[in-house]
Scaffold this motif. Sequence first.
Motif, PDB file in Angstrom:
ATOM      1  N   TYR A 276       0.816  -1.215   0.000  1.00 48.94           N
ATOM      2  CA  TYR A 276       0.000   0.000   0.000  1.00 48.94           C
ATOM      3  C   TYR A 276       0.849   1.264   0.000  1.00 48.94           C
ATOM      4  O   TYR A 276       0.568   2.221  -0.712  1.00 48.94           O
ATOM      5  CB  TYR A 276      -0.877  -0.075   1.249  1.00 48.94           C
ATOM      6  N   TYR A 277       1.893   1.264   0.823  1.00 48.67           N
ATOM      7  CA  TYR A 277       2.815   2.408   0.910  1.00 48.67           C
ATOM      8  C   TYR A 277       4.242   1.920   0.633  1.00 48.67           C
ATOM      9  O   TYR A 277       5.076   1.846   1.543  1.00 48.67           O
ATOM     10  CB  TYR A 277       2.768   3.018   2.316  1.00 48.67           C
ATOM     11  N   PRO A 278       4.563   1.546  -0.601  1.00 48.96           N
ATOM     12  CA  PRO A 278       5.888   0.943  -0.857  1.00 48.96           C
ATOM     13  C   PRO A 278       7.047   1.923  -0.659  1.00 48.96           C
ATOM     14  O   PRO A 278       7.007   3.032  -1.209  1.00 48.96           O
ATOM     15  CB  PRO A 278       5.805   0.510  -2.323  1.00 48.96           C
ATOM     16  N   PRO A 279       8.070   1.544   0.104  1.00 46.78           N
ATOM     17  CA  PRO A 279       9.216   2.449   0.318  1.00 46.78           C
ATOM     18  C   PRO A 279       9.939   2.820  -0.981  1.00 46.78           C
ATOM     19  O   PRO A 279      10.492   3.895  -1.094  1.00 46.78           O
ATOM     20  CB  PRO A 279      10.133   1.644   1.244  1.00 46.78           C
ATOM     21  N   ILE A 280       9.949   1.886  -1.956  1.00 45.42           N
ATOM     22  CA  ILE A 280      10.496   2.221  -3.285  1.00 45.42           C
ATOM     23  C   ILE A 280       9.315   2.227  -4.236  1.00 45.42           C
ATOM     24  O   ILE A 280       8.672   1.192  -4.429  1.00 45.42           O
ATOM     25  CB  ILE A 280      11.496   1.130  -3.768  1.00 45.42           C
ATOM     26  N   ILE A 306       9.866   1.988 -14.128  1.00 43.90           N
ATOM     27  CA  ILE A 306       8.697   1.164 -13.840  1.00 43.90           C
ATOM     28  C   ILE A 306       8.167   1.559 -12.470  1.00 43.90           C
ATOM     29  O   ILE A 306       8.933   1.731 -11.518  1.00 43.90           O
ATOM     30  CB  ILE A 306       9.024  -0.340 -13.902  1.00 43.90           C
ATOM     31  N   TRP A 307       6.857   1.736 -12.401  1.00 45.48           N
ATOM     32  CA  TRP A 307       6.228   2.290 -11.195  1.00 45.48           C
ATOM     33  C   TRP A 307       5.575   1.207 -10.340  1.00 45.48           C
ATOM     34  O   TRP A 307       4.436   0.804 -10.561  1.00 45.48           O
ATOM     35  CB  TRP A 307       5.230   3.393 -11.593  1.00 45.48           C
ATOM     36  N   VAL A 308       6.346   0.759  -9.345  1.00 43.65           N
ATOM     37  CA  VAL A 308       5.858  -0.215  -8.376  1.00 43.65           C
ATOM     38  C   VAL A 308       4.642   0.372  -7.640  1.00 43.65           C
ATOM     39  O   VAL A 308       3.668  -0.323  -7.370  1.00 43.65           O
ATOM     40  CB  VAL A 308       6.994  -0.528  -7.365  1.00 43.65           C
ATOM     41  N   GLY A 309       4.721   1.672  -7.360  1.00 41.93           N
ATOM     42  CA  GLY A 309       3.637   2.355  -6.643  1.00 41.93           C
ATOM     43  C   GLY A 309       2.338   2.378  -7.428  1.00 41.93           C
ATOM     44  O   GLY A 309       1.269   2.550  -6.848  1.00 41.93           O
ATOM     45  N   ALA A 310       2.394   2.212  -8.746  1.00 44.22           N
ATOM     46  CA  ALA A 310       1.171   2.110  -9.557  1.00 44.22           C
ATOM     47  C   ALA A 310       0.766   0.639  -9.708  1.00 44.22           C
ATOM     48  O   ALA A 310      -0.409   0.299  -9.615  1.00 44.22           O
ATOM     49  CB  ALA A 310       1.398   2.726 -10.929  1.00 44.22           C
ATOM     50  N   LEU A 334       5.062  -5.823  -5.626  1.00 45.41           N
ATOM     51  CA  LEU A 334       6.383  -5.836  -6.271  1.00 45.41           C
ATOM     52  C   LEU A 334       7.359  -4.931  -5.528  1.00 45.41           C
ATOM     53  O   LEU A 334       8.332  -4.445  -6.095  1.00 45.41           O
ATOM     54  CB  LEU A 334       6.226  -5.418  -7.745  1.00 45.41           C
ATOM     55  N   SER A 335       7.096  -4.720  -4.247  1.00 47.44           N
ATOM     56  CA  SER A 335       7.868  -3.715  -3.494  1.00 47.44           C
ATOM     57  C   SER A 335       9.331  -4.097  -3.255  1.00 47.44           C
ATOM     58  O   SER A 335      10.146  -3.225  -2.966  1.00 47.44           O
ATOM     59  CB  SER A 335       7.174  -3.439  -2.161  1.00 47.44           C
ATOM     60  N   PHE A 336       9.642  -5.382  -3.337  1.00 46.81           N
ATOM     61  CA  PHE A 336      11.049  -5.793  -3.259  1.00 46.81           C
ATOM     62  C   PHE A 336      11.598  -6.122  -4.650  1.00 46.81           C
ATOM     63  O   PHE A 336      12.631  -6.782  -4.783  1.00 46.81           O
ATOM     64  CB  PHE A 336      11.206  -7.023  -2.373  1.00 46.81           C
ATOM     65  N   GLY A 337      10.889  -5.692  -5.688  1.00 46.28           N
ATOM     66  CA  GLY A 337      11.298  -6.022  -7.048  1.00 46.28           C
ATOM     67  C   GLY A 337      10.879  -7.439  -7.388  1.00 46.28           C
ATOM     68  O   GLY A 337      10.019  -8.033  -6.722  1.00 46.28           O
ATOM     69  N   PHE A 338      11.495  -7.999  -8.440  1.00 47.01           N
ATOM     70  CA  PHE A 338      11.157  -9.345  -8.883  1.00 47.01           C
ATOM     71  C   PHE A 338      12.297  -9.834  -9.757  1.00 47.01           C
ATOM     72  O   PHE A 338      12.942  -9.044 -10.437  1.00 47.01           O
ATOM     73  CB  PHE A 338       9.846  -9.314  -9.704  1.00 47.01           C
ATOM     74  N   GLY A 339      12.542 -11.154  -9.759  1.00 48.48           N
ATOM     75  CA  GLY A 339      13.547 -11.714 -10.664  1.00 48.48           C
ATOM     76  C   GLY A 339      14.947 -11.654 -10.068  1.00 48.48           C
ATOM     77  O   GLY A 339      15.124 -11.680  -8.849  1.00 48.48           O
ATOM     78  N   PHE A 382      11.799   8.310  -6.390  1.00 45.19           N
ATOM     79  CA  PHE A 382      11.679   6.850  -6.358  1.00 45.19           C
ATOM     80  C   PHE A 382      11.584   6.262  -4.957  1.00 45.19           C
ATOM     81  O   PHE A 382      11.378   5.082  -4.784  1.00 45.19           O
ATOM     82  CB  PHE A 382      12.762   6.173  -7.206  1.00 45.19           C
ATOM     83  N   VAL A 383      11.688   7.155  -3.939  1.00 41.87           N
ATOM     84  CA  VAL A 383      11.504   6.707  -2.559  1.00 41.87           C
ATOM     85  C   VAL A 383      10.197   7.306  -2.044  1.00 41.87           C
ATOM     86  O   VAL A 383       9.918   8.472  -2.287  1.00 41.87           O
ATOM     87  CB  VAL A 383      12.675   7.206  -1.683  1.00 41.87           C
ATOM     88  N   PHE A 384       9.397   6.494  -1.344  1.00 37.99           N
ATOM     89  CA  PHE A 384       8.170   7.040  -0.762  1.00 37.99           C
ATOM     90  C   PHE A 384       8.278   7.015   0.759  1.00 37.99           C
ATOM     91  O   PHE A 384       8.413   5.955   1.361  1.00 37.99           O
ATOM     92  CB  PHE A 384       6.941   6.231  -1.203  1.00 37.99           C
ATOM     93  N   GLY A 385       8.212   8.189   1.344  1.00 43.56           N
ATOM     94  CA  GLY A 385       8.267   8.263   2.803  1.00 43.56           C
ATOM     95  C   GLY A 385       8.302   9.707   3.238  1.00 43.56           C
ATOM     96  O   GLY A 385       8.325  10.622   2.404  1.00 43.56           O
ATOM     97  N   VAL A 386       8.287   9.914   4.554  1.00 46.40           N
ATOM     98  CA  VAL A 386       8.323  11.276   5.093  1.00 46.40           C
ATOM     99  C   VAL A 386       9.578  11.469   5.931  1.00 46.40           C
ATOM    100  O   VAL A 386      10.137  10.514   6.457  1.00 46.40           O
ATOM    101  CB  VAL A 386       7.074  11.573   5.956  1.00 46.40           C
TER     102      VAL A 386
END
Length: 395
Positions: A276-280, A306-310, A334-339, A382-386
């Motif tokens: 919901y609130y991905p750090p990346i 690529i927008w993980v947040g979307a 996909l907040s930790f990526g993939f692959g 690319f970072v989401f946080g306060v």
Amino acid sequence: MENKKYANMLIMPELDSAEKRLFPFDILSVLRKEAPVRYDRTRNCWDVFAYGDVHRVLKDSRTFSSVRGAAAGQNLLFMDPPKHTQLRDLVNKAFTPKAIQELAPRIQSIAEQLLDQVTGEEMDIVSDFATPLPVIVISELLGAPKEDRAHFKRWSDILVESAEDVSDEAFQKITEKRMGAMQELTLYFKSILELRAKQPQDDLISALLKAEINGEKLTERDLIGFCILLLAAGNETTTNLITNGVRIVTEQPSIHSELNLSPETIPSFIEEVLRYYPPIVAIGRIATENTEIGSQTVQAGDQIIIWVGAANWDESKFTDPDKFDLHRKPNPHLSFGFGIHFCLGAPLARLEGKIALQALLDRYNEIKLQTDQPLIPIPSSFVFGVKNYPITFVQ
Ligand code: HEM
């Protein structure tokens, strides 16, 4: 000096204000619906928003290369196979989920100590708790002396900062700042490596110095690059995971009550915070050949964000994506990526997140955001946080 403008160092025009960056998910969802793949001329890159496309770009590491502006130095994150595979196998030997799980009691006691230092009935979650916790864990894991922690924090902040605006001056300024931090860090880790090579200790640096595959060891350059990557990739992200989790319990008190009644749901809570609130919120790649993404044709050499947040809020993948669902299962965020680049620190981040939130909920009731000061979003696209999250609570 690296002077090409990489799009993941620039703020996307649609997220050009503090208010928008405090909650970008509605904007990202609109962009996903209107133009799931689009070219942005201001940043000179493609933006990819839909879950299926984001997943595919992450999965197809041959068509979408990670070799890009090495703003944080030469390391795993910016490498392709075969070098990536070789290096990742080596560091994996020292960074196993089992080795991480053994840290649980220590993480717990660091969390308790930080909360013991809080007096009165208020604190700033970011500076009093969520920032020092991962910095202490990583510096202890690496075996860095205690008195160097403040430097660690300053260095890791600089490594993830974005330019203030799209001007050449702002870009030049941030590039110089990063190069300076990189030079200081390289010298710092070089001196620690020399000490550990002479006298190994029970720490990650000593384990990395010993690790070998088919008689091959890590070079000094790769070792230093990896230590720096742990700071850049692990600190602020984990700080944001913890803070974003506290943000949820203050924004949605019913979730707080449910967690109090059923503490065993904390791991599933952490997964949903990650979705919901991905750090990346965004990850960069470069196309290696002409290819199609959705209905668009991308040329070899194009930058792709690529927008993980979307993707994490895509209703074609998640039921009621704008609802925070404590019991969401499965939760293929996909907040930790993939692959091949899937976050190496995911077990550590999950463990720290779980212990941190549990420790807070065990101690405090009625956690509320203090609304008399504005929240400041982290100045990065690319970072989401306060930067601050002041709360009051009842013990
Ligand atoms: C909630 C916290 C965290 C989040 C959201 C996060 C997110 C990510 C993401 C999205 C990637 C993939 C980037 C890409 O594909 O280009 C990644 C890679 C990585 N992360 Fe994390 N991370 C977190 C915590 C950590 C921690 C605590 C560490 C280590 C102490 C860490 C170390 C790494 C490393 C070394 C990579 C590179 C792996 C590779 O390229 O093979 N991360 N992380």
